[in-house]
Scaffold this motif. Structure first.
Motif, PDB file in Angstrom:
ATOM      1  N   THR A   1       0.845  -1.194   0.000  1.00 43.61           N
ATOM      2  CA  THR A   1       0.000   0.000   0.000  1.00 43.61           C
ATOM      3  C   THR A   1       0.883   1.248   0.000  1.00 43.61           C
ATOM      4  O   THR A   1       1.985   1.243   0.565  1.00 43.61           O
TER       5      THR A   1
ATOM      6  N   HIS B   1      -5.493  -4.338  -7.221  1.00 41.14           N
ATOM      7  CA  HIS B   1      -5.116  -2.979  -7.653  1.00 41.14           C
ATOM      8  C   HIS B   1      -6.223  -2.255  -8.422  1.00 41.14           C
ATOM      9  O   HIS B   1      -6.128  -1.052  -8.668  1.00 41.14           O
TER      10      HIS B   1
ATOM     11  N   GLY C   1      -7.933  -1.596  -3.008  1.00 38.05           N
ATOM     12  CA  GLY C   1      -7.567  -0.182  -2.923  1.00 38.05           C
ATOM     13  C   GLY C   1      -8.752   0.691  -2.560  1.00 38.05           C
ATOM     14  O   GLY C   1      -8.646   1.571  -1.691  1.00 38.05           O
ATOM     15  N   SER C   2      -9.909   0.454  -3.196  1.00 35.71           N
ATOM     16  CA  SER C   2     -11.088   1.287  -2.914  1.00 35.71           C
ATOM     17  C   SER C   2     -11.655   0.980  -1.535  1.00 35.71           C
ATOM     18  O   SER C   2     -12.163   1.872  -0.849  1.00 35.71           O
TER      19      SER C   2
ATOM     20  N   THR D   1      -3.846   3.318  -2.464  1.00 35.79           N
ATOM     21  CA  THR D   1      -3.387   2.703  -3.713  1.00 35.79           C
ATOM     22  C   THR D   1      -2.718   1.394  -3.336  1.00 35.79           C
ATOM     23  O   THR D   1      -1.764   1.386  -2.544  1.00 35.79           O
ATOM     24  N   ALA D   2      -3.234   0.298  -3.860  1.00 31.62           N
ATOM     25  CA  ALA D   2      -2.713  -1.029  -3.498  1.00 31.62           C
ATOM     26  C   ALA D   2      -2.190  -1.724  -4.746  1.00 31.62           C
ATOM     27  O   ALA D   2      -2.660  -1.500  -5.857  1.00 31.62           O
ATOM     28  N   ASP D   3      -1.203  -2.554  -4.535  1.00 27.40           N
ATOM     29  CA  ASP D   3      -0.692  -3.375  -5.634  1.00 27.40           C
ATOM     30  C   ASP D   3      -0.302  -4.742  -5.074  1.00 27.40           C
ATOM     31  O   ASP D   3      -0.092  -4.898  -3.872  1.00 27.40           O
TER      32      ASP D   3
END
Length: 514
Positions: free
Chosen positions: A405, A476, A487-488, A493-495
């Motif tokens: 994150t 993501h 992410g939401s 912001t996630a990956d």
């Protein structure tokens, strides 16, 4: 008992006089039981001559057994009379009533309808020739499927003979339908199946393949008067018997199934080739199938599995890689390790294996590479593979993902994910696969999630999802093409950094004892 009656005598005399063999005469007289066709040539010839009170004998041949596997019969280009000629060739009968065939050691008049198929190709010498080819091929088999391809010329000749007989019977106010004639393939099968079975010591399957549809369709459409203009009725007497061009042996496919684990993040499931260039040296498919091809002595293979993982995704299922709750489920049997797969081995020469030999083959595969492991390797039926395919969309899969994150997170920031159950998400076809899959919007279900905090920017997420869910995109968001996403839900912001398939919930193939 001789199968013909007085009412058949006129038709029999007509056909016999034009050069038709006794078995074809039986066919046109509607003899639809097997026994008469199996009699020897001498018996058939004597019986038909006595029946017709003929003065001269004509030698004709019999067909006790069909050619094995696949036999293609075709006329010699220069050995058959031109069908457009109104043939004047008569059957030349020598002292004993026979004529020498150029392609046979037997003295026979080649039948003007079957071109010798119900003659020479029913003899034991021919049956033995075919069986020798089968035995020399090196196949292991316990039964046999018989397939033969006859030249289209036979359909035309049979049609011509039928028109002649139909016309003569019409003069007696009798009728003969096209379907009243016993098919050549049926008569040939009646005679030859028992001989092949006896010679090879295995049962013969009743399947057969014939590709005469185009000719038959044309014959059904053409008017009788038009046909008579183009082809003599009865058909001309041939100058030579049909010639066997090829005898081919093949074995039905066998199927091997199991489950595989993939431990490498640099190994595709199938060969990765782009624009003719190979990107990686091997694949899961090849690491397994290469061994099977060698041991089964097969020509080729077809690989299938219950879904597929990306090249950088591992497929695990080892108990030490699971969360405590999932490990318990795995150990009690509700989660099986690895991804189910099945391999079709085409035209194998060896098919008989003991369970110990299959187990040793599995061990050989596992020792050959540290990138994969195989378990529950076993022989299965074609029908059983359907169980694997049924589970692709219906069952669930368990994953483990390492997530990054952009914002600093604490353990409390991810705990709410543990309480989310059966979350419905909408996924458009991911951008990364859009070049090979159609654009579509799919609804998938995230059944449960369990988090494990790692540090301020990382945590591990265990998910149980509906099969067919794109996990990377759920993390993501794929530029908003998957909603909601991790992410939401977390407002970050996630990956995804790593992804492992922990289990595929398909109860197939059956688990075996180690």
């Amino acid at each position: 008992m001789f199968p013909l009656t007085e009412e058949n005598k006129h038709v029999a005399q007509l056909l016999f006089g034009t050069g038709t063999c006794p078995r074809c005469i039986f066919r046109f007289c509607g003899v639809d039981f097997h026994a008469p066709y199996k009699h020897s040539y001498e018996e058939l010839l004597n019986d038909i001559q006595k029946f017709l009170k003929a003065e001269k004998d004509e030698l004709i041949l019999e067909v006790p057994n069909p050619p094995l596997k696949k036999i293609r019969l075709q006329e010699l280009e220069d050995g058959i009379d031109n069908p457009s000629q109104n043939g004047e060739n008569k059957i030349s009968v020598i002292e004993d009533g026979s004529i020498a065939s150029p392609n046979s050691n037997l003295n026979v008049n080649v039948c003007n309808v079957c071109l010798g198929i119900l003659q020479e190709f029913c003899e034991k010498e021919f049956i033995k020739k075919v069986c020798q080819k089968v035995e020399a091929s090196g196949f292991e088999f316990t039964n046999l499927v018989f397939s033969v391809s006859f030249p289209p010329q036979l359909s035309v000749r049979e049609h011509a003979a039928w028109l002649l007989v139909k016309q003569e019977m019409g003069k007696q106010s009798l009728s003969l339908g096209r379907n009243d004639i016993v098919q050549l393939k049926e008569a040939y099968k009646w005679i030859t199946y028992p001989l092949f079975s006896e010679e090879l010591g295995v049962p013969i399957d009743g399947k057969s393949v014939f590709t005469r549809m185009a000719v038959m369709k044309a014959l059904n459409k053409i008017k009788e008067e038009d046909f008579r203009k183009q082809f003599p009725c009865p058909p001309n007497s041939p100058k030579a018997v049909c010639t066997v061009l090829e005898i081919e042996c093949a074995h039905g496919a066998v199927f091997v199934a199991g489950r595989y684990n993939k431990y490498s993040r640099n190994l595709p499931q199938t060969p990765w080739i782009i624009d003719g260039e190979r990107k990686l040296e091997s694949s899961v498919e090849e690491l397994i199938s290469d061994h099977l091809l060698t041991v089964f002595k097969a020509e080729s293979f077809n690989f299938s599995s219950s879904g597929r993982e990306d090249v950088d995704v591992r497929t695990l299922g080892n108990a030490q890689m699971l969360t405590p709750s999932t490990r318990f489920c795995f150990m009690t049997g509700c989660v099986l390790p690895g991804r189910p797969f099945a391999i079709e081995l085409v035209n194998p020469h060896r098919v008989h294996f003991t369970s110990q030999e299959i187990k040793e083959l599995q061990q050989k595969i596992n020792k050959s590479s540290n990138k994969i492991q195989v378990r529950d390797l076993q022989l299965v039926s074609r029908e059983a593979i359907g169980h694997m395919k049924e589970g692709e969309e219906e069952k669930t899969k368990t994953y483990s993902a390492l997530i990054w994150t952009n914002k600093v997170i604490q353990k409390k920031d991810i705990e709410f994910l543990n309480d989310i159950k059966d979350l419905k998400i909408d996924q458009k076809t991911p951008l990364r696969v859009l070049h090979r899959r159609p654009l579509a919007l799919r609804t998938r279900v995230i059944h449960s999630m369990e988090t494990h905090y790692v540090d301020e920017h990382h945590f591990r997420l265990y998910l149980k999802t509906q099969a067919g869910t794109y996990i990377k995109e759920f993390v993501h968001g794929d530029f908003g093409r998957t909603r909601p996403n991790i992410g939401s839900l977390m407002n970050v912001t996630a990956d995804i950094l790593e992804l492992d398939v922990e289990s595929v919930d398909v109860d197939w193939p059956p688990a075996l004892d180690d």
